[in-house]
Design a protein around this motif. Structure first.
Motif, PDB file in Angstrom:
ATOM      1  N   ALA A 102      -7.686   0.689 -12.373  1.00  0.00           N
ATOM      2  CA  ALA A 102      -8.644  -0.318 -11.919  1.00  0.00           C
ATOM      3  C   ALA A 102      -7.922  -1.604 -11.507  1.00  0.00           C
ATOM      4  N   LYS A 103      -6.919  -1.975 -12.275  1.00  0.00           N
ATOM      5  CA  LYS A 103      -6.130  -3.178 -11.952  1.00  0.00           C
ATOM      6  C   LYS A 103      -5.383  -2.982 -10.640  1.00  0.00           C
ATOM      7  N   GLU A 104      -4.810  -1.795 -10.460  1.00  0.00           N
ATOM      8  CA  GLU A 104      -4.067  -1.520  -9.235  1.00  0.00           C
ATOM      9  C   GLU A 104      -5.003  -1.521  -8.028  1.00  0.00           C
ATOM     10  N   ALA A 105      -6.201  -0.945  -8.183  1.00  0.00           N
ATOM     11  CA  ALA A 105      -7.167  -0.934  -7.082  1.00  0.00           C
ATOM     12  C   ALA A 105      -7.588  -2.352  -6.711  1.00  0.00           C
ATOM     13  N   ARG A 106      -7.766  -3.215  -7.707  1.00  0.00           N
ATOM     14  CA  ARG A 106      -8.139  -4.593  -7.445  1.00  0.00           C
ATOM     15  C   ARG A 106      -7.018  -5.324  -6.697  1.00  0.00           C
ATOM     16  N   GLU A 107      -5.773  -5.101  -7.110  1.00  0.00           N
ATOM     17  CA  GLU A 107      -4.649  -5.749  -6.443  1.00  0.00           C
ATOM     18  C   GLU A 107      -4.504  -5.268  -5.003  1.00  0.00           C
ATOM     19  N   LEU A 108      -4.797  -3.979  -4.767  1.00  0.00           N
ATOM     20  CA  LEU A 108      -4.727  -3.454  -3.404  1.00  0.00           C
ATOM     21  C   LEU A 108      -5.787  -4.093  -2.512  1.00  0.00           C
ATOM     22  N   ARG A 109      -6.956  -4.398  -3.082  1.00  0.00           N
ATOM     23  CA  ARG A 109      -8.005  -5.062  -2.296  1.00  0.00           C
ATOM     24  C   ARG A 109      -7.664  -6.520  -2.037  1.00  0.00           C
ATOM     25  N   GLU A 110      -7.121  -7.203  -3.037  1.00  0.00           N
ATOM     26  CA  GLU A 110      -6.919  -8.643  -2.956  1.00  0.00           C
ATOM     27  C   GLU A 110      -5.614  -9.034  -2.272  1.00  0.00           C
ATOM     28  N   MET A 111      -4.572  -8.233  -2.418  1.00  0.00           N
ATOM     29  CA  MET A 111      -3.279  -8.578  -1.804  1.00  0.00           C
ATOM     30  C   MET A 111      -2.566  -7.319  -1.318  1.00  0.00           C
ATOM     31  N   PRO A 112      -3.117  -6.679  -0.289  1.00  0.00           N
ATOM     32  CA  PRO A 112      -2.545  -5.413   0.202  1.00  0.00           C
ATOM     33  C   PRO A 112      -1.121  -5.549   0.731  1.00  0.00           C
ATOM     34  N   GLU A 113      -0.806  -6.684   1.400  1.00  0.00           N
ATOM     35  CA  GLU A 113       0.538  -6.851   1.952  1.00  0.00           C
ATOM     36  C   GLU A 113       1.583  -6.914   0.840  1.00  0.00           C
ATOM     37  N   ALA A 114       1.286  -7.678  -0.200  1.00  0.00           N
ATOM     38  CA  ALA A 114       2.228  -7.789  -1.312  1.00  0.00           C
ATOM     39  C   ALA A 114       2.425  -6.450  -2.009  1.00  0.00           C
ATOM     40  N   GLU A 115       1.347  -5.703  -2.133  1.00  0.00           N
ATOM     41  CA  GLU A 115       1.443  -4.388  -2.781  1.00  0.00           C
ATOM     42  C   GLU A 115       2.269  -3.421  -1.935  1.00  0.00           C
ATOM     43  N   GLU A 116       2.116  -3.497  -0.622  1.00  0.00           N
ATOM     44  CA  GLU A 116       2.909  -2.621   0.244  1.00  0.00           C
ATOM     45  C   GLU A 116       4.385  -2.980   0.158  1.00  0.00           C
ATOM     46  N   ARG A 117       4.696  -4.296   0.094  1.00  0.00           N
ATOM     47  CA  ARG A 117       6.090  -4.711  -0.061  1.00  0.00           C
ATOM     48  C   ARG A 117       6.650  -4.214  -1.396  1.00  0.00           C
ATOM     49  N   GLU A 118       5.821  -4.282  -2.434  1.00  0.00           N
ATOM     50  CA  GLU A 118       6.260  -3.809  -3.750  1.00  0.00           C
ATOM     51  C   GLU A 118       6.559  -2.305  -3.722  1.00  0.00           C
ATOM     52  N   LEU A 119       5.721  -1.553  -3.017  1.00  0.00           N
ATOM     53  CA  LEU A 119       5.939  -0.112  -2.909  1.00  0.00           C
ATOM     54  C   LEU A 119       7.226   0.172  -2.129  1.00  0.00           C
ATOM     55  N   ALA A 120       7.463  -0.598  -1.064  1.00  0.00           N
ATOM     56  CA  ALA A 120       8.701  -0.429  -0.291  1.00  0.00           C
ATOM     57  C   ALA A 120       9.925  -0.725  -1.147  1.00  0.00           C
ATOM     58  N   GLU A 121       9.835  -1.738  -1.991  1.00  0.00           N
ATOM     59  CA  GLU A 121      10.958  -2.070  -2.877  1.00  0.00           C
ATOM     60  C   GLU A 121      11.241  -0.938  -3.865  1.00  0.00           C
ATOM     61  N   ILE A 122      10.184  -0.278  -4.327  1.00  0.00           N
ATOM     62  CA  ILE A 122      10.368   0.845  -5.255  1.00  0.00           C
ATOM     63  C   ILE A 122      11.163   1.952  -4.590  1.00  0.00           C
ATOM     64  N   TYR A 123      10.787   2.296  -3.340  1.00  0.00           N
ATOM     65  CA  TYR A 123      11.500   3.363  -2.641  1.00  0.00           C
ATOM     66  C   TYR A 123      12.894   2.928  -2.219  1.00  0.00           C
ATOM     67  N   HIS A 124      13.065   1.638  -1.940  1.00  0.00           N
ATOM     68  CA  HIS A 124      14.405   1.131  -1.644  1.00  0.00           C
ATOM     69  C   HIS A 124      15.296   1.248  -2.879  1.00  0.00           C
ATOM     70  N   ASP A 125      14.747   0.933  -4.060  1.00  0.00           N
ATOM     71  CA  ASP A 125      15.515   1.050  -5.300  1.00  0.00           C
ATOM     72  C   ASP A 125      15.877   2.505  -5.610  1.00  0.00           C
ATOM     73  N   LYS A 126      15.086   3.446  -5.061  1.00  0.00           N
ATOM     74  CA  LYS A 126      15.376   4.864  -5.285  1.00  0.00           C
ATOM     75  C   LYS A 126      16.437   5.404  -4.322  1.00  0.00           C
ATOM     76  N   GLY A 127      16.851   4.564  -3.364  1.00  0.00           N
ATOM     77  CA  GLY A 127      17.946   4.976  -2.494  1.00  0.00           C
ATOM     78  C   GLY A 127      17.646   5.004  -1.022  1.00  0.00           C
ATOM     79  N   LEU A 128      16.392   4.741  -0.609  1.00  0.00           N
ATOM     80  CA  LEU A 128      16.081   4.727   0.817  1.00  0.00           C
ATOM     81  C   LEU A 128      16.573   3.432   1.450  1.00  0.00           C
ATOM     82  N   SER A 129      16.875   3.498   2.736  1.00  0.00           N
ATOM     83  CA  SER A 129      17.258   2.277   3.453  1.00  0.00           C
ATOM     84  C   SER A 129      16.040   1.359   3.544  1.00  0.00           C
ATOM     85  N   PRO A 130      16.253   0.059   3.709  1.00  0.00           N
ATOM     86  CA  PRO A 130      15.110  -0.867   3.770  1.00  0.00           C
ATOM     87  C   PRO A 130      14.078  -0.497   4.827  1.00  0.00           C
TER      88      PRO A 130
END
Length: 251
Positions: A102-130
Motif C-alpha cells: 500500500a505504501k509503495e502504491a501510494r508513492e507510485l501515485r504521488e512521485m512516479p518519477e522518483a520511484e522510476e529513478r529508484e528502480l533504475a538505481e536498483i538495476y544499476h547496482d545489480k550490474g546494468l549500465s546506467p
C-alpha cells in the motif's frame, strides 16, 4: 533458438518457452522449498514432542489406554498449537506485506518519477549500465509499476502473498504425521517391547527428517541426522525417567 522435434513433414520447431514451460520459476521454487522445509520441521517437532510425552507416560504407567490417551491428546494439542502459531505468524507477515504494498502504491501515485529513478538505481547496482537500467525501469514501470517495484524493492510478489490458512493446515498435518510415529510405536507392541520399539521408530523417523532437511539446506547429512537423533534421544531419556520417578512416587 528453437530445436526440431520429430521428423519429416510433422517436424516442428520447439521454442525455448515450450521446452521450459513446465519448469518452476525461481520464486515459485523458493516458495515451495520453504513450505517443504516447514513441513519437515513440523513433522520433526511432532516426532520429538510426542515421543517424549508417550515415553514419559510409559515410564510411569504400563496401562496401554493411559499411554494412548496421553499420546492422542498430545498429538491433537500439538497440532492445534502448531497450526495456531503458524496462522498468527503468517497473518502478521501478510499484514506487513500488504502495508508495504500500500505504501509503495501510494508513492507510485504521488512521485512516479522518483520511484522510476529508484528502480533504475536498483538495476544499476545489480550490474546494468546506467542507460540500460533506465530503459529497463521505464519499460517495467509502464507494464506494471507496482509489480516491478514490489519485486525489486520489497522482494514481494503482489499476486502470491503468503496464506495464513495454508500455513496453518500444513503445520497441523505435518505435526500430526510426525506424532503418529511414536504414538503407534509405543501403543501397538507388547509391554516389554514398547519403549525400545518407540526408540527405534523415533530414531528412524528423525533420521529421515534430518536427511530431508539437510538435502533442502545443502548441509552435511550425517551431522543433521546425528543432531536430530541426539535431541530425540535426550528428550525420551529425560521424560522416561521423570515418568519413572513420578510413577514410583505416586505408587
Amino acid at each position: 533458438m528453437g530445436t526440431t522435434r520429430g521428423g519429416g513433414e510433422n517436424a516442428r520447431v520447439e521454442t525455448e518457452s515450450e521446452r521450459h514451460g513446465d519448469e518452476p520459476h525461481r520464486g515459485d521454487l523458493g516458495s515451495r522449498l520453504n513450505w517443504l522445509r516447514a513441513g519437515v520441521l513440523g513433522a520433526n517437532d511432532g516426532i520429538i514432542s510426542t515421543a517424549g510425552l508417550v515415553v514419559g507416560v510409559a515410564g510411569a504407567s504400563a496401562d496401554r489406554t493411559v499411554i494412548l490417551a496421553a499420546g492422542i491428546a498430545g498429538l491433537v494439542a500439538g497440532s492445534l498449537s502448531m497450526a495456531g502459531g503458524e496462522y498468527v505468524s503468517v497473518s502478521t507477515q501478510r499484514d506487513t506485506e500488504r502495508a508495504a504494498l500500500a505504501k509503495e502504491a501510494r508513492e507510485l501515485r504521488e512521485m512516479p518519477e522518483a520511484e522510476e529513478r529508484e528502480l533504475a538505481e536498483i538495476y544499476h547496482d545489480k550490474g546494468l549500465s546506467p542507460d540500460l537500467a533506465k530503459q529497463v525501469a521505464r519499460e517495467l514501470t509502464e507494464n506494471d509499476a507496482l509489480q516491478a517495484h514490489a519485486e525489486a524493492e520489497l522482494q514481494i510478489d503482489p499476486d502470491n502473498l503468503t496464506s495464513p490458512m495454508q500455513a496453518a493446515r500444513a503445520s497441523f498435518v505435518a505435526f500430526a504425521v510426525g506424532a503418529v510415529i511414536p504414538l503407534a510405536a509405543i501403543a501397538l507392541p507388547p509391554v516389554g517391547a514398547r519403549v525400545w520399539t518407540c526408540v527405534v521408530a523415533v530414531a528412524l523417523g528423525l533420521a529421515l527428517t534430518g536427511t530431508v532437511s539437510a538435502r533442502l539446506g545443502k548441509a552435511p547429512i550425517g551431522q543433521a541426522i546425528a543432531r536430530n537423533v541426539l535431541v530425540g534421544a535426550l528428550a525420551m531419556v529425560v521424560t522416561y525417567y521423570v515418568g519413572v520417578l513420578f510413577g514410583v512416587t505416586v505408587g
